[in-house]
Design an enzyme around this catalytic site. Structure first.
Site: not given
Ligand code: GLA
Length: 387
Positions: A128-129, A164, A176
């Site tokens: 999740g990073l 992506e 991101d």
């Molecule tokens: C994932 C997605 C981001 C964003 C987050 C939630 O990390 O890649 O674009 O939507 O979830 O904030």
């Protein structure tokens, strides 16, 4: 902290060992930790992420033919395909980010043939990073230079997001990729995901540190639920657009308007809209609080954000809730919330330095050894390190 830091010299050396010639280009791009502003980016709202100190590095060199050879140091794998013929079914998932970036550059008319690439990273993968955005952005920086193209930062972010969407099948927002490209050390990025206008919020953390705790779980339903939230937000937008044609995203709706429709709206759409509209407000307030050095206020907003993600947006999970509960009841922790898409991954906490050890001990005792504490600092954005 990052282990023995990856740097340009060691990357150049490893590339030469692997491919028997010198790398033409070396690029790096960081992962991200979102402080607040979750599930707002695809609603054209506000986000406040930092880049991790940890990065993904790619070294590469052009080939005279169309063949692509990409090696991952961590996985000790080498994958080969033709730059004009990448197949999802026969390739491991991580190569889709590189293949996607290359294919989309070619689709724009870039003169990009085959290449050799080595990928190294100290961004925790699958935690999740946003290791995926780090890989996309590092690859894009390197391949753009290799092909002699000129793209501005916004175009690079869009290209990576498109990779992506189309190659990894994740309909993500723009947070991101943007933070990976735009970050500046020791600041958070307040980004308006509609206009892309952004401001750097200096983080004078003093006695505090940003601590990430990786839950060690990633639930299978994450991808499907993400797409479902996106669809629900579109449906909620549609509801409000019928009342006011100027509404084109939940960004245009206030929490008061949402509340005023509480009795008429579908309860699920209502809860989703409440989260998004309030989260936008919280993010603006948190940016102010961080800028003023009012960490107590920022911490409170982080806690509110977590509750809203848990109860209204329903993207948290037992493990993330447990970690947030442990963190927020540890003295010296100023604020904690899940970070990223949810259904596993990480929490982020603002922690007084002298509380980091006690927090680590409680996590190990009460949550278990599966969790991993990652200390990071707001790092700098993507860069070309050689070439
Ligand atoms: C994932 C997605 C981001 C964003 C987050 C939630 O990390 O890649 O674009 O939507 O979830 O904030």
């Amino acid at each position: 902290m990052a282990d023995a830091a990856i740097d340009r010299e060691s990357t150049a050396r490893r590339f030469a060992e692997r491919f028997g010639r010198a790398a033409g280009v070396i690029a790096r791009a960081p992962g991200r930790v979102n402080l607040i502003g979750e599930h707002t980016d695809y609603n054209e709202g506000l986000v406040l992420p930092i880049a991790t100190e940890q990065s993904t590095w790619v070294a590469c060199v052009a080939r005279p033919d169309l063949s692509v050879r990409v090696a991952s140091e961590a996985l000790d794998e080498l994958h080969t395909w033709r730059v004009d013929d990448w197949r999802r079914e026969t390739s491991p998932h991580w190569t889709s980010y590189v293949a996607g970036v290359a294919a989309l550059l070619r689709a724009r008319g870039a003169r990009l043939g085959g290449f050799e690439m080595l990928v190294r990273s100290d961004v925790p993968v699958g935690g999740g990073l946003s290791s995926s955005a780090a890989l996309e952005v590092a690859s894009a920086k390197a391949l753009i230079l290799l092909s002699g193209e000129a793209l501005d930062t916004r175009e690079v972010a869009d290209l990576c997001r498109q990779a992506e969407h189309q190659f990894a099948g994740v309909p993500c927002g723009i947070m991101d990729q943007s933070i990976s490209l735009l970050a500046q050390a020791d600041t958070a990025l307040l980004l308006d995901c509609r206009t892309r206008v952004h401001a750097y919020i200096p983080l004078q953390l003093g006695e505090l540190a940003v601590v990430v705790v990786d839950s060690g779980v990633r639930h299978e339903l994450a991808a499907g639920e993400y797409a479902r939230r996106l669809a629900q937000c579109r449906a909620a937008t549609e509801y409000f657009r019928k009342l006011d044609p100027r509404v084109s995203a939940l960004r245009d709706v206030s929490p008061a308007t949402v509340r005023a429709h509480a009795s008429q709206m579908d309860p699920t759409l209502l809860a989703r809209a409440l989260h998004v509209t309030m989260e936008n407000q919280r993010t603006a307030e948190a940016a102010d609080a961080f800028a003023r050095g009012d960490f107590t206020a920022a911490g409170r907003l982080m806690a509110d954000s977590h509750r809203s993600l848990r109860d209204d947006y329903e993207v948290s999970c037992r493990e993330l809730d447990a970690l947030v509960r442990i963190a927020s009841t540890t003295p010296g922790v100023i604020g904690a919330r899940m970070t990223g898409g949810g259904f596993g991954g990480c929490i982020v906490a603002l922690v007084r330095r002298d509380a980091i050890e006690p927090l680590a001990e409680r996590v190990a005792r009460e949550y278990g050894e599966r969790a991993r504490l990652v200390r990071t600092r707001p790092g700098r954005g993507a860069s070309i390190e050689h070439g």
